[in-house]
Design an enzyme around this catalytic site. Structure first.
Site, PDB file in Angstrom:
ATOM      1  N   ASN A 162      -5.071   3.530  -0.051  1.00  0.00           N
ATOM      2  CA  ASN A 162      -3.872   3.390   0.771  1.00  0.00           C
ATOM      3  C   ASN A 162      -4.140   2.458   1.956  1.00  0.00           C
ATOM      4  OD1 ASN A 162      -1.117   4.280   1.296  1.00  0.00           O
ATOM      5  ND2 ASN A 162      -1.963   5.366   3.055  1.00  0.00           N
ATOM      6  N   VAL A 181       5.143  -1.932  -0.373  1.00  0.00           N
ATOM      7  CA  VAL A 181       4.399  -0.830  -0.983  1.00  0.00           C
ATOM      8  C   VAL A 181       4.224   0.152   0.178  1.00  0.00           C
ATOM      9  CG1 VAL A 181       2.252  -0.104  -2.091  1.00  0.00           C
ATOM     10  CG2 VAL A 181       3.283  -2.316  -2.691  1.00  0.00           C
ATOM     11  N   PRO A 182       5.080   1.167   0.232  1.00  0.00           N
ATOM     12  CA  PRO A 182       5.318   1.927   1.469  1.00  0.00           C
ATOM     13  C   PRO A 182       4.242   2.937   1.860  1.00  0.00           C
ATOM     14  CG  PRO A 182       6.616   2.840  -0.304  1.00  0.00           C
ATOM     15  CD  PRO A 182       5.924   1.623  -0.864  1.00  0.00           C
ATOM     16  N   CYS A 183       3.085   2.440   2.260  1.00  0.00           N
ATOM     17  CA  CYS A 183       2.015   3.348   2.694  1.00  0.00           C
ATOM     18  C   CYS A 183       2.412   4.085   3.974  1.00  0.00           C
ATOM     19  CB  CYS A 183       0.696   2.598   2.860  1.00  0.00           C
ATOM     20  SG  CYS A 183       0.779   1.123   3.854  1.00  0.00           S
ATOM     21  N   HIS A 184       3.418   3.582   4.693  1.00  0.00           N
ATOM     22  CA  HIS A 184       3.884   4.285   5.890  1.00  0.00           C
ATOM     23  C   HIS A 184       4.558   5.612   5.546  1.00  0.00           C
ATOM     24  CE1 HIS A 184       7.425   1.929   4.616  1.00  0.00           C
ATOM     25  NE2 HIS A 184       8.148   2.902   5.169  1.00  0.00           N
TER      26      HIS A 184
END
Length: 166
Positions: free
Chosen positions: A113, A122-125
């Site tokens: 991540n 690519v929504p690592c948040h």
């Protein structure tokens, strides 16, 4: 490789790629954009720029430009699982580990991540602690908090039961 800067509400974002695909979308510590769109900027980077602008204006919930993820097969599997987390929803490292069929790989999922080069898209948040607290974010926790809040404010109505990573 070409690079342009997008001046977002949470700082300058560098978009890099080729004429065929975007390879990275990363927060920068620049105060102002340095790399602007010009006649040599590939269409794919311009499209990415416009879609990020729509995202920050609350008018876009997913992205459709060509992108390339450069990483190991495990990292790519993690990033694809991250991309399955719906807009305005959250998940945990454990959820992602289960999603990829390797429930013991929680730490490795966290490491992958942190190596995501396509932030927001690519929504690592959207990854939070299993206890519901915010966890580390390469762009800074304040940005993570802002992004999650932004998505909550501009989300569309999604039927209940569709917020978890399966």
């Amino acid at each position: 490789m070409f690079t342009i800067d997008y001046h977002s509400p949470i700082g300058v974002i560098e978009i890099s790629g080729t004429e065929k695909a975007v390879y990275s979308i990363l927060f920068s510590e620049k105060k102002l954009p340095e790399n602007v769109i010009d006649e040599y900027t590939p269409d794919v980077l311009v499209t990415c720029f416009k879609q990020l602008e729509e995202y920050f204006n609350g008018k876009r919930h997913d992205f459709s430009f060509p992108m390339e993820m450069e990483g190991t097969p495990f990292q790519t599997k993690v990033w694809n699982a991250l991309a399955s987390i719906p807009y305005a929803a959250t998940g945990s490292y454990k959820d992602i580990a289960n999603n990829i069929g390797n429930e013991k790989a929680v730490r490795a999922v966290g490491s992958a991540n942190g190596r995501n080069k396509l932030c927001i898209v690519v929504p690592c948040h959207r990854i939070i602690g299993a206890n519901g607290t915010l966890t580390g974010y390469a762009g800074g926790l304040w940005r993570k908090e802002w992004l999650l809040s932004h998505e909550q404010k501009s989300k569309i109505t999604i039927p209940s039961g569709q917020y978890t990573v399966k």
